[in-house]
Scaffold this motif. Sequence first.
Motif, mmCIF file in Angstrom:
data_model
loop_
_atom_site.group_PDB
_atom_site.id
_atom_site.type_symbol
_atom_site.label_atom_id
_atom_site.label_comp_id
_atom_site.label_asym_id
_atom_site.label_seq_id
_atom_site.Cartn_x
_atom_site.Cartn_y
_atom_site.Cartn_z
ATOM 1 N N PRO A 14 9.447 6.241 5.689
ATOM 2 C CA PRO A 14 8.436 5.587 4.846
ATOM 3 C C PRO A 14 7.796 6.619 3.917
ATOM 4 C CG PRO A 14 8.184 4.926 7.134
ATOM 5 C CD PRO A 14 9.191 6.042 7.106
ATOM 6 N N ILE A 15 7.329 6.173 2.778
ATOM 7 C CA ILE A 15 6.878 7.102 1.741
ATOM 8 C C ILE A 15 5.734 8.003 2.205
ATOM 9 C CG2 ILE A 15 5.230 5.627 0.535
ATOM 10 C CD1 ILE A 15 6.869 6.648 -2.058
ATOM 11 N N ILE A 34 -3.476 11.253 4.856
ATOM 12 C CA ILE A 34 -2.799 10.367 3.912
ATOM 13 C C ILE A 34 -3.264 8.958 4.245
ATOM 14 C CG2 ILE A 34 -0.595 9.486 3.081
ATOM 15 C CD1 ILE A 34 0.658 12.182 3.901
ATOM 16 N N THR A 35 -3.879 8.305 3.267
ATOM 17 C CA THR A 35 -4.450 6.988 3.479
ATOM 18 C C THR A 35 -3.808 5.974 2.546
ATOM 19 O OG1 THR A 35 -6.557 8.046 4.028
ATOM 20 C CG2 THR A 35 -6.621 5.682 3.547
ATOM 21 N N ASN A 40 -2.243 -1.856 2.961
ATOM 22 C CA ASN A 40 -1.042 -1.658 3.781
ATOM 23 C C ASN A 40 0.259 -2.176 3.187
ATOM 24 O OD1 ASN A 40 -2.303 -0.207 5.887
ATOM 25 N ND2 ASN A 40 -3.157 -2.114 6.653
ATOM 26 N N CYS A 41 0.318 -2.312 1.871
ATOM 27 C CA CYS A 41 1.614 -2.675 1.285
ATOM 28 C C CYS A 41 2.402 -1.430 0.886
ATOM 29 C CB CYS A 41 1.459 -3.649 0.134
ATOM 30 S SG CYS A 41 0.742 -2.976 -1.351
ATOM 31 N N PHE A 76 7.354 6.059 -7.365
ATOM 32 C CA PHE A 76 7.476 4.719 -6.798
ATOM 33 C C PHE A 76 6.126 4.082 -6.464
ATOM 34 C CE2 PHE A 76 11.574 6.700 -5.681
ATOM 35 C CZ PHE A 76 12.418 5.813 -6.330
ATOM 36 N N LEU A 77 5.043 4.819 -6.677
ATOM 37 C CA LEU A 77 3.723 4.337 -6.294
ATOM 38 C C LEU A 77 2.998 3.681 -7.463
ATOM 39 C CD1 LEU A 77 2.481 7.360 -4.154
ATOM 40 C CD2 LEU A 77 3.563 5.238 -3.362
ATOM 41 N N HIS A 78 2.134 2.752 -7.132
ATOM 42 C CA HIS A 78 1.263 2.130 -8.127
ATOM 43 C C HIS A 78 0.080 3.043 -8.435
ATOM 44 C CE1 HIS A 78 -0.967 -0.896 -10.305
ATOM 45 N NE2 HIS A 78 -1.991 -0.710 -9.496
#
Length: 101
Positions: A14-15, A34-35, A40-41, A76-78
Amino acid sequence: MAESQQTADVSALPIDQQMEQILRTRLDVQELKITDISANCGNSFSIVVVSKDFEKKGTLARHRLINDMLAAQIKFLHAFSQKTYTPAQWEVEKQKLAAST
C-alpha cells in the motif's frame, strides 16, 4: 540496493507503507508519522518526518528531498503534505503540542 530495485520491491505494498519503507531506508528517521487524511480512501496523506539528515537544511531543501524520494508515490496522490524536523526541533514542537492540550 539499486534505487530501481528498491522501488520494485515496495511497489506491491500500500502507498503509505511504500512511503514508510523508502523514508526509513534512505534517511536516518527518528520519528515518522504517516496519516491518511482522505477518510481512509488512501489518496491523501500527511507526513511528519524527524531526522538528523535535516540538520543544516532549510525547509525548502528538506521538502525537495522528501518530494524527490517519494516522487513515484506522490504522483498517484490527490494531496500530500509534509512537516520535517530535526530532532531538536521536534522536541520543541512536542512541548508546544503538550502545552496546547
